[in-house]
Design a protein around this motif. Structure first.
Motif, PDB file in Angstrom:
ATOM      1  N   VAL A  92       1.013   3.724   1.324  1.00  0.00           N
ATOM      2  CA  VAL A  92       2.378   3.236   1.455  1.00  0.00           C
ATOM      3  C   VAL A  92       3.347   4.398   1.319  1.00  0.00           C
ATOM      4  O   VAL A  92       3.221   5.214   0.408  1.00  0.00           O
ATOM      5  N   LYS A  93       4.313   4.466   2.224  1.00  0.00           N
ATOM      6  CA  LYS A  93       5.351   5.488   2.146  1.00  0.00           C
ATOM      7  C   LYS A  93       6.532   4.918   1.378  1.00  0.00           C
ATOM      8  O   LYS A  93       7.085   3.889   1.756  1.00  0.00           O
ATOM      9  N   LYS A  94       6.928   5.584   0.293  1.00  0.00           N
ATOM     10  CA  LYS A  94       8.045   5.126  -0.531  1.00  0.00           C
ATOM     11  C   LYS A  94       9.357   5.620   0.063  1.00  0.00           C
ATOM     12  O   LYS A  94       9.504   6.803   0.381  1.00  0.00           O
ATOM     13  N   LYS A  95      10.315   4.712   0.220  1.00  0.00           N
ATOM     14  CA  LYS A  95      11.600   5.063   0.814  1.00  0.00           C
ATOM     15  C   LYS A  95      12.372   6.075  -0.037  1.00  0.00           C
ATOM     16  O   LYS A  95      13.029   6.967   0.476  1.00  0.00           O
ATOM     17  N   LEU A  96      12.285   5.925  -1.363  1.00  0.00           N
ATOM     18  CA  LEU A  96      13.049   6.768  -2.268  1.00  0.00           C
ATOM     19  C   LEU A  96      12.652   8.243  -2.170  1.00  0.00           C
ATOM     20  O   LEU A  96      13.505   9.120  -2.121  1.00  0.00           O
ATOM     21  N   GLY A  98      10.143   9.417   0.179  1.00  0.00           N
ATOM     22  CA  GLY A  98       9.629   9.786   1.490  1.00  0.00           C
ATOM     23  C   GLY A  98       8.184  10.240   1.448  1.00  0.00           C
ATOM     24  O   GLY A  98       7.651  10.733   2.438  1.00  0.00           O
ATOM     25  N   LEU A  99       7.523  10.051   0.308  1.00  0.00           N
ATOM     26  CA  LEU A  99       6.140  10.477   0.147  1.00  0.00           C
ATOM     27  C   LEU A  99       5.192   9.278   0.196  1.00  0.00           C
ATOM     28  O   LEU A  99       5.590   8.143  -0.040  1.00  0.00           O
ATOM     29  N   TRP A 100       3.936   9.577   0.468  1.00  0.00           N
ATOM     30  CA  TRP A 100       2.908   8.552   0.577  1.00  0.00           C
ATOM     31  C   TRP A 100       2.147   8.409  -0.735  1.00  0.00           C
ATOM     32  O   TRP A 100       1.855   9.395  -1.398  1.00  0.00           O
ATOM     33  N   TYR A 101       1.819   7.178  -1.074  1.00  0.00           N
ATOM     34  CA  TYR A 101       1.096   6.873  -2.307  1.00  0.00           C
ATOM     35  C   TYR A 101       0.057   5.782  -2.041  1.00  0.00           C
ATOM     36  O   TYR A 101       0.237   4.956  -1.152  1.00  0.00           O
ATOM     37  N   PRO A 102      -1.007   5.762  -2.845  1.00  0.00           N
ATOM     38  CA  PRO A 102      -1.904   4.610  -2.762  1.00  0.00           C
ATOM     39  C   PRO A 102      -1.291   3.446  -3.527  1.00  0.00           C
ATOM     40  O   PRO A 102      -0.667   3.648  -4.576  1.00  0.00           O
ATOM     41  N   GLU A 103      -1.413   2.234  -2.996  1.00  0.00           N
ATOM     42  CA  GLU A 103      -0.901   1.041  -3.653  1.00  0.00           C
ATOM     43  C   GLU A 103      -2.019  -0.001  -3.704  1.00  0.00           C
ATOM     44  O   GLU A 103      -2.648  -0.296  -2.683  1.00  0.00           O
ATOM     45  N   ALA A 104      -2.271  -0.526  -4.888  1.00  0.00           N
ATOM     46  CA  ALA A 104      -3.310  -1.530  -5.046  1.00  0.00           C
ATOM     47  C   ALA A 104      -2.946  -2.783  -4.275  1.00  0.00           C
ATOM     48  O   ALA A 104      -1.778  -3.177  -4.236  1.00  0.00           O
ATOM     49  N   ILE A 105      -3.934  -3.385  -3.639  1.00  0.00           N
ATOM     50  CA  ILE A 105      -3.714  -4.644  -2.938  1.00  0.00           C
ATOM     51  C   ILE A 105      -4.776  -5.643  -3.370  1.00  0.00           C
ATOM     52  O   ILE A 105      -5.840  -5.262  -3.846  1.00  0.00           O
ATOM     53  N   THR A 106      -4.447  -6.902  -3.225  1.00  0.00           N
ATOM     54  CA  THR A 106      -5.434  -7.944  -3.475  1.00  0.00           C
ATOM     55  C   THR A 106      -5.859  -8.511  -2.139  1.00  0.00           C
ATOM     56  O   THR A 106      -5.094  -8.511  -1.175  1.00  0.00           O
ATOM     57  N   VAL A 107      -7.084  -8.979  -2.082  1.00  0.00           N
ATOM     58  CA  VAL A 107      -7.615  -9.525  -0.842  1.00  0.00           C
ATOM     59  C   VAL A 107      -8.139 -10.929  -1.101  1.00  0.00           C
ATOM     60  O   VAL A 107      -8.522 -11.271  -2.221  1.00  0.00           O
ATOM     61  N   GLY A 108      -8.135 -11.713  -0.075  1.00  0.00           N
ATOM     62  CA  GLY A 108      -8.669 -13.060  -0.187  1.00  0.00           C
ATOM     63  C   GLY A 108      -7.776 -13.969  -1.008  1.00  0.00           C
ATOM     64  O   GLY A 108      -6.660 -13.626  -1.384  1.00  0.00           O
TER      65      GLY A 108
END
Length: 157
Positions: A7-11, A13-23
């Motif tokens: 995910v690219k953070k607007k504040l 402008g850098l990319w970071y991993p972001e935890a997601i849930t599935v199912g």
């Protein structure tokens, strides 16, 4: 296995991993089944306790208490008011607009008082990037006619 996406953070402008849930979320039935497998308590007994847990916790918190569940963490209420008042004697419960439940996971600490573990965070967690398949909004028509296979089963979209 746990998943993350880039995910690219607007504040920044850098990319970071972001935890997601599935199912779909795990249900009370599924939790009761798993607890019954690892304990001497039946699925039905476990289910009944889990179903009543929220009400019991809410009752204690409505009494102004925190609820600390060993191996899980601590739950407590916080409130939000719409606006402040200049004089303390004029502050009333009518100002309260939201009640929220906060959760602090249980932790264990090292001898130097650093957090060693947090409950609900597995020691064996393995992170893998979530690869979403891009799905076309309008799927291409499948060829029909001589020599074509019948695709009546599940299809990757």
């Amino acid at each position: 296995m746990a998943f993350f996406k880039k995910v690219k953070k607007k504040l920044t402008g850098l990319w970071y991993p972001e935890a997601i849930t599935v199912g779909k979320p795990v249900t009370t039935d599924q939790v009761a089944d798993r607890l019954a497998l690892i304990s001497t308590v039946s699925r039905g007994d476990t289910y009944a306790v889990l179903k009543d847990l929220g009400g019991v916790m809410a009752s204690f918190m409505a009494e102004g208490r925190t609820v600390k569940l060993e191996g899980v963490g601590t739950f407590y209420y916080t409130i939000n008011a719409d606006k402040g008042i200049a004089k303390p004697e004029e502050v009333t419960a009518k100002q309260i607009k939201n009640v929220r439940v906060r959760f602090i996971p249980e932790t264990s600490r090292t001898q130097s008082n650093k957090v060693a573990t947090r409950s609900l965070v597995s020691d064996n967690i393995y992170w893998e990037e979530w690869k979403e398949e891009k799905k076309s909004l309008t799927p291409a028509p499948e060829p029909k006619g001589e020599g074509s296979e019948d695709h009546t089963g599940p299809q990757a979209g």
